[in-house]
Motif scaffolding. Sequence first.
Motif, PDB file in Angstrom:
ATOM      1  N   GLU A   4       0.835  -1.207   0.000  1.00  0.00           N
ATOM      2  CA  GLU A   4       0.000   0.000   0.000  1.00  0.00           C
ATOM      3  C   GLU A   4       0.868   1.254   0.000  1.00  0.00           C
ATOM      4  O   GLU A   4       0.572   2.223  -0.710  1.00  0.00           O
ATOM      5  N   ILE A   5       1.916   1.244   0.790  1.00  0.00           N
ATOM      6  CA  ILE A   5       2.826   2.392   0.863  1.00  0.00           C
ATOM      7  C   ILE A   5       3.510   2.594  -0.483  1.00  0.00           C
ATOM      8  O   ILE A   5       3.599   3.718  -0.984  1.00  0.00           O
ATOM      9  N   GLU A   6       3.984   1.514  -1.080  1.00  0.00           N
ATOM     10  CA  GLU A   6       4.656   1.622  -2.382  1.00  0.00           C
ATOM     11  C   GLU A   6       3.704   2.140  -3.460  1.00  0.00           C
ATOM     12  O   GLU A   6       4.105   2.920  -4.317  1.00  0.00           O
ATOM     13  N   LYS A   7       2.449   1.747  -3.395  1.00  0.00           N
ATOM     14  CA  LYS A   7       1.453   2.232  -4.355  1.00  0.00           C
ATOM     15  C   LYS A   7       1.247   3.734  -4.186  1.00  0.00           C
ATOM     16  O   LYS A   7       1.215   4.486  -5.161  1.00  0.00           O
ATOM     17  N   LYS A   8       1.140   4.174  -2.947  1.00  0.00           N
ATOM     18  CA  LYS A   8       0.961   5.599  -2.644  1.00  0.00           C
ATOM     19  C   LYS A   8       2.158   6.408  -3.144  1.00  0.00           C
ATOM     20  O   LYS A   8       2.002   7.475  -3.747  1.00  0.00           O
ATOM     21  N   ILE A   9       3.361   5.905  -2.906  1.00  0.00           N
ATOM     22  CA  ILE A   9       4.588   6.580  -3.340  1.00  0.00           C
ATOM     23  C   ILE A   9       4.633   6.651  -4.862  1.00  0.00           C
ATOM     24  O   ILE A   9       4.933   7.695  -5.446  1.00  0.00           O
ATOM     25  N   THR A  10       4.334   5.547  -5.516  1.00  0.00           N
ATOM     26  CA  THR A  10       4.358   5.496  -6.979  1.00  0.00           C
ATOM     27  C   THR A  10       3.368   6.490  -7.570  1.00  0.00           C
ATOM     28  O   THR A  10       3.683   7.208  -8.524  1.00  0.00           O
ATOM     29  N   GLU A  11       2.171   6.556  -6.997  1.00  0.00           N
ATOM     30  CA  GLU A  11       1.166   7.500  -7.489  1.00  0.00           C
ATOM     31  C   GLU A  11       1.637   8.943  -7.334  1.00  0.00           C
ATOM     32  O   GLU A  11       1.461   9.761  -8.237  1.00  0.00           O
ATOM     33  N   ALA A  12       2.248   9.266  -6.209  1.00  0.00           N
ATOM     34  CA  ALA A  12       2.763  10.626  -5.995  1.00  0.00           C
ATOM     35  C   ALA A  12       3.886  10.925  -6.986  1.00  0.00           C
ATOM     36  O   ALA A  12       3.955  12.018  -7.556  1.00  0.00           O
ATOM     37  N   GLY A  58      21.816  17.771 -10.612  1.00  0.00           N
ATOM     38  CA  GLY A  58      20.827  18.397 -11.482  1.00  0.00           C
ATOM     39  C   GLY A  58      20.205  17.427 -12.460  1.00  0.00           C
ATOM     40  O   GLY A  58      19.576  17.831 -13.428  1.00  0.00           O
ATOM     41  N   GLY A  59      20.368  16.145 -12.202  1.00  0.00           N
ATOM     42  CA  GLY A  59      19.869  15.129 -13.111  1.00  0.00           C
ATOM     43  C   GLY A  59      18.464  14.677 -12.789  1.00  0.00           C
ATOM     44  O   GLY A  59      17.632  15.442 -12.321  1.00  0.00           O
ATOM     45  N   PHE A  60      18.236  13.417 -13.051  1.00  0.00           N
ATOM     46  CA  PHE A  60      16.916  12.839 -12.863  1.00  0.00           C
ATOM     47  C   PHE A  60      16.969  11.692 -11.868  1.00  0.00           C
ATOM     48  O   PHE A  60      17.992  11.042 -11.712  1.00  0.00           O
ATOM     49  N   VAL A  61      15.855  11.479 -11.200  1.00  0.00           N
ATOM     50  CA  VAL A  61      15.733  10.383 -10.251  1.00  0.00           C
ATOM     51  C   VAL A  61      14.751   9.381 -10.849  1.00  0.00           C
ATOM     52  O   VAL A  61      13.664   9.747 -11.285  1.00  0.00           O
ATOM     53  N   HIS A  62      15.148   8.117 -10.856  1.00  0.00           N
ATOM     54  CA  HIS A  62      14.288   7.049 -11.358  1.00  0.00           C
ATOM     55  C   HIS A  62      13.407   6.532 -10.220  1.00  0.00           C
ATOM     56  O   HIS A  62      13.823   6.526  -9.058  1.00  0.00           O
ATOM     57  N   LEU A  63      12.228   6.094 -10.565  1.00  0.00           N
ATOM     58  CA  LEU A  63      11.304   5.557  -9.568  1.00  0.00           C
ATOM     59  C   LEU A  63      11.962   4.438  -8.765  1.00  0.00           C
ATOM     60  O   LEU A  63      11.810   4.364  -7.555  1.00  0.00           O
ATOM     61  N   GLU A  64      12.742   3.595  -9.425  1.00  0.00           N
ATOM     62  CA  GLU A  64      13.377   2.473  -8.716  1.00  0.00           C
ATOM     63  C   GLU A  64      14.405   2.949  -7.692  1.00  0.00           C
ATOM     64  O   GLU A  64      14.713   2.227  -6.747  1.00  0.00           O
ATOM     65  N   GLN A  65      14.932   4.170  -7.845  1.00  0.00           N
ATOM     66  CA  GLN A  65      15.841   4.750  -6.844  1.00  0.00           C
ATOM     67  C   GLN A  65      15.047   5.423  -5.726  1.00  0.00           C
ATOM     68  O   GLN A  65      15.462   5.419  -4.572  1.00  0.00           O
ATOM     69  N   PHE A  66      13.916   6.010  -6.090  1.00  0.00           N
ATOM     70  CA  PHE A  66      13.095   6.773  -5.158  1.00  0.00           C
ATOM     71  C   PHE A  66      12.293   5.861  -4.233  1.00  0.00           C
ATOM     72  O   PHE A  66      12.193   6.112  -3.031  1.00  0.00           O
ATOM     73  N   LEU A  67      11.728   4.806  -4.788  1.00  0.00           N
ATOM     74  CA  LEU A  67      10.792   3.945  -4.068  1.00  0.00           C
ATOM     75  C   LEU A  67      11.359   3.347  -2.778  1.00  0.00           C
ATOM     76  O   LEU A  67      10.734   3.475  -1.724  1.00  0.00           O
ATOM     77  N   PRO A  68      12.523   2.717  -2.788  1.00  0.00           N
ATOM     78  CA  PRO A  68      13.010   2.125  -1.527  1.00  0.00           C
ATOM     79  C   PRO A  68      13.338   3.166  -0.457  1.00  0.00           C
ATOM     80  O   PRO A  68      13.076   2.946   0.730  1.00  0.00           O
ATOM     81  N   VAL A  69      13.874   4.304  -0.871  1.00  0.00           N
ATOM     82  CA  VAL A  69      14.217   5.350   0.094  1.00  0.00           C
ATOM     83  C   VAL A  69      12.949   5.895   0.740  1.00  0.00           C
ATOM     84  O   VAL A  69      12.849   6.015   1.966  1.00  0.00           O
ATOM     85  N   MET A  70      11.934   6.203  -0.074  1.00  0.00           N
ATOM     86  CA  MET A  70      10.697   6.764   0.473  1.00  0.00           C
ATOM     87  C   MET A  70       9.889   5.737   1.248  1.00  0.00           C
ATOM     88  O   MET A  70       9.225   6.078   2.228  1.00  0.00           O
ATOM     89  N   THR A  71       9.944   4.492   0.850  1.00  0.00           N
ATOM     90  CA  THR A  71       9.245   3.443   1.601  1.00  0.00           C
ATOM     91  C   THR A  71       9.806   3.386   3.017  1.00  0.00           C
ATOM     92  O   THR A  71       9.049   3.345   3.996  1.00  0.00           O
ATOM     93  N   LYS A  72      11.121   3.428   3.121  1.00  0.00           N
ATOM     94  CA  LYS A  72      11.764   3.411   4.438  1.00  0.00           C
ATOM     95  C   LYS A  72      11.377   4.643   5.248  1.00  0.00           C
ATOM     96  O   LYS A  72      11.070   4.552   6.436  1.00  0.00           O
ATOM     97  N   VAL A  73      11.355   5.808   4.611  1.00  0.00           N
ATOM     98  CA  VAL A  73      10.979   7.053   5.300  1.00  0.00           C
ATOM     99  C   VAL A  73       9.564   6.938   5.863  1.00  0.00           C
ATOM    100  O   VAL A  73       9.312   7.280   7.022  1.00  0.00           O
ATOM    101  N   LEU A  74       8.634   6.446   5.056  1.00  0.00           N
ATOM    102  CA  LEU A  74       7.248   6.339   5.509  1.00  0.00           C
ATOM    103  C   LEU A  74       7.085   5.271   6.589  1.00  0.00           C
ATOM    104  O   LEU A  74       6.337   5.474   7.543  1.00  0.00           O
ATOM    105  N   LEU A  75       7.774   4.155   6.447  1.00  0.00           N
ATOM    106  CA  LEU A  75       7.680   3.101   7.462  1.00  0.00           C
ATOM    107  C   LEU A  75       8.258   3.561   8.807  1.00  0.00           C
ATOM    108  O   LEU A  75       7.754   3.186   9.860  1.00  0.00           O
TER     109      LEU A  75
END
Length: 114
Positions: A4-12, A58-75
């Motif tokens: 559920e958390i990963e879905k919420k993060i992905t949607e954002a 100044g580059g780009f962040v990929h979802l696969e890089q963002f998802l684990p970091v934010m999942t941990k932050v939310l948990l």
Amino acid sequence: IVAEIEKKITEAFEVFDRESNKTVDVREIGCIVRSLGCFPNEEEVQELVAQMEVEEPGGFVHLEQFLPVMTKVLLERRFWPIPEDVILHAFEALDENKCGYITKEDLVKHLTEE
């Protein structure tokens, strides 16, 4: 619960993924994090970005890089909002006339001069 958390993060994340290619501009990370109800300061946002292993400044962040970091932050429940009573107390300190509102001019004065 992790799904559920990963879905919420992905949607954002997808809201800011203008090219629909699972990447966002690194400058959008703070907005995405805050849209998830977490309120880190700019230094903390930069620490999160550093954990995401962005290839170039100044580059780009990929979802696969963002998802684990934010999942941990939310948990871990990091960076949650300031409690309402603290915000109300701060507002009351700015509302010198005790009228229940702050004029734009007063707000600008407080933010730029004091």
